[in-house]
Design an enzyme around this catalytic site. Sequence first.
Site, PDB file in Angstrom:
ATOM      1  N   ALA A  94       1.123  -1.484   0.151  1.00 22.46           N
ATOM      2  CA  ALA A  94       0.140  -0.424  -0.107  1.00 22.46           C
ATOM      3  C   ALA A  94       0.891   1.333  -0.295  1.00 22.46           C
ATOM      4  O   ALA A  94       0.477   2.113  -0.560  1.00 22.46           O
ATOM      5  CB  ALA A  94      -0.737  -0.445   0.796  1.00 22.46           C
ATOM      6  N   GLN A 154       4.067 -13.361  -1.892  1.00 21.57           N
ATOM      7  CA  GLN A 154       4.871 -12.061  -0.965  1.00 21.57           C
ATOM      8  C   GLN A 154       5.629 -12.392   0.307  1.00 21.57           C
ATOM      9  O   GLN A 154       6.865 -11.430   0.468  1.00 21.57           O
ATOM     10  CB  GLN A 154       4.016 -11.358  -0.516  1.00 21.57           C
ATOM     11  CG  GLN A 154       3.569 -10.319  -1.782  1.00 21.57           C
ATOM     12  CD  GLN A 154       2.201 -10.701  -2.315  1.00 21.57           C
ATOM     13  OE1 GLN A 154       2.103 -12.385  -1.801  1.00 21.57           O
ATOM     14  NE2 GLN A 154       1.082 -10.378  -2.865  1.00 21.57           N
ATOM     15  N   ASP A 174      -4.431  -2.589   3.790  1.00 20.69           N
ATOM     16  CA  ASP A 174      -4.127  -1.705   2.521  1.00 20.69           C
ATOM     17  C   ASP A 174      -5.130  -0.927   2.242  1.00 20.69           C
ATOM     18  O   ASP A 174      -5.161   0.500   1.914  1.00 20.69           O
ATOM     19  CB  ASP A 174      -4.115  -3.544   1.399  1.00 20.69           C
ATOM     20  CG  ASP A 174      -3.474  -3.865   0.705  1.00 20.69           C
ATOM     21  OD1 ASP A 174      -3.430  -4.508   1.735  1.00 20.69           O
ATOM     22  OD2 ASP A 174      -2.779  -3.634   0.040  1.00 20.69           O
TER      23      ASP A 174
HETATM   24  O1  MRU Z   1      -1.080  -7.418  -3.464  1.00 19.89           O
HETATM   25  P1  MRU Z   1       0.235  -6.808  -2.721  1.00 19.89           P
HETATM   26  O2  MRU Z   1       1.197  -7.382  -2.339  1.00 19.89           O
HETATM   27  O3  MRU Z   1       0.040  -5.306  -3.127  1.00 19.89           O
HETATM   28  O4  MRU Z   1      -0.513  -6.491  -1.106  1.00 19.89           O
HETATM   29  C1  MRU Z   1      -0.194  -6.098  -0.037  1.00 19.89           C
HETATM   30  C2  MRU Z   1      -0.509  -6.144   1.279  1.00 19.89           C
HETATM   31  O5  MRU Z   1      -1.338  -6.734   1.408  1.00 19.89           O
HETATM   32  C3  MRU Z   1       0.668  -6.035   2.531  1.00 19.89           C
HETATM   33  O6  MRU Z   1       0.594  -6.187   3.466  1.00 19.89           O
HETATM   34  C4  MRU Z   1      -0.387  -4.399   2.455  1.00 19.89           C
HETATM   35  O7  MRU Z   1      -0.341  -3.014   1.413  1.00 19.89           O
HETATM   36  C5  MRU Z   1       0.538  -3.255   3.952  1.00 19.89           C
HETATM   37  S1  MRU Z   1       2.481  -2.797   3.301  1.00 19.89           S
HETATM   38  C6  MRU Z   1       3.027  -2.105   4.608  1.00 19.89           C
END
Ligand code: MRU
Length: 357
Positions: free
Chosen positions: A50, A193, A234
């Site tokens: 995010a 991730q 997010d």
């Molecule tokens: O699909 P992504 O990899 O963009 O999802 C990211 C997440 O869900 C993270 O936990 C979230 O963005 C917080 S990042 C500080």
Amino acid sequence: MLMRTIDWSDEKGCVTIIDQTALPLKLALIDIYHINALNDAILRLKVRGAPALGAAGGFGVALLARTIKAEDYREELIKETESLKRVRPTAVNLSWGADRVLTKALTGRDRAEIETLALAEAKALADEDVAQCRAIGEHGAALLRSGDTVMTHCNAGRLACVDWGTALGVIRSAIEQGKDIKVISCETRPLNQGSRITCFELMEDRIPVTLITDSMAGHVMRQGKVDKVIVGADRIVEDAVFNKIGTYSHSVLAKAHGIPFYVAAPLSTFDFRHAEKDVVIEERDPEELRRWNGTQIAPAGVPAFNPAFDATPMENVTAVITEQGVFKPPLPFTGLKKSSSLKRYIKDKPEGVRDGI
Ligand code: MRU
């Protein structure tokens, strides 16, 4: 120490990102000169998380301001910014970053001034993100005791932000204060991730990390191996936290085992106008479940459901760690809204909200 996840190169006149799809095998950088390349990088998760998406939204508008050739320059800038905001709908930061920079840029009197203002605002936003993550780290570190093992999900580290991280920023700050902290990183299917990015960045910093599959979370909690759970977000609405798919299950398990469940996020991740029911959860290509790295891992054509995020109800959240302090639900939404710069950038219907709201 890695470079910033996303940054502007004055020398080259482009946005430079760390290609997160190449990790952990390769630390590769990509130079982005055009909005189409940035949109593609966002869609393919080359830049993701995010807060990093917030910076991408800001730098995207700066790129647009430099590259749009159309006669109706301002209208085109607004139109292209709207398309950029739609690339990924759930993390509110992308729209927030793009709107913030666009709003500032449009105060410019002519094209040259719009370009200058857009770039300066995008750079300021990125710098602020680093400072906010540091503040989140300081506030959150107070919740951790030396000897704690913290479980996390997905990647809410420096690679999901401009630098430092939110959930992993809390862990980094606690370690900086001399505390002994270990991490359990959930793999985070389907795009891993957790295993690819969180494990990579923690090992780079020599922070002890153990990888588990998502389905092992309950088992390790039951065995008493987890003291706290910290995840990123997010989008935070009054009644729920949207984060990577699997987060909700961890919150239920943490509650069942009496383990504190913390969410770490900057105020740019808050959506003060909507509730859980209003928010669109991004659904991604089912092929992400049927194939891994080009290899088929499920029968061809098997129906697959692939939501990228889930909602954790606020009653499962012990506290939310922000740059302004640690808040226990129910969150003081009115007070936070007043003190947040987000207030200025709220549009009638931001991206990611269902029609008719
Ligand atoms: O699909 P992504 O990899 O963009 O999802 C990211 C997440 O869900 C993270 O936990 C979230 O963005 C917080 S990042 C500080």
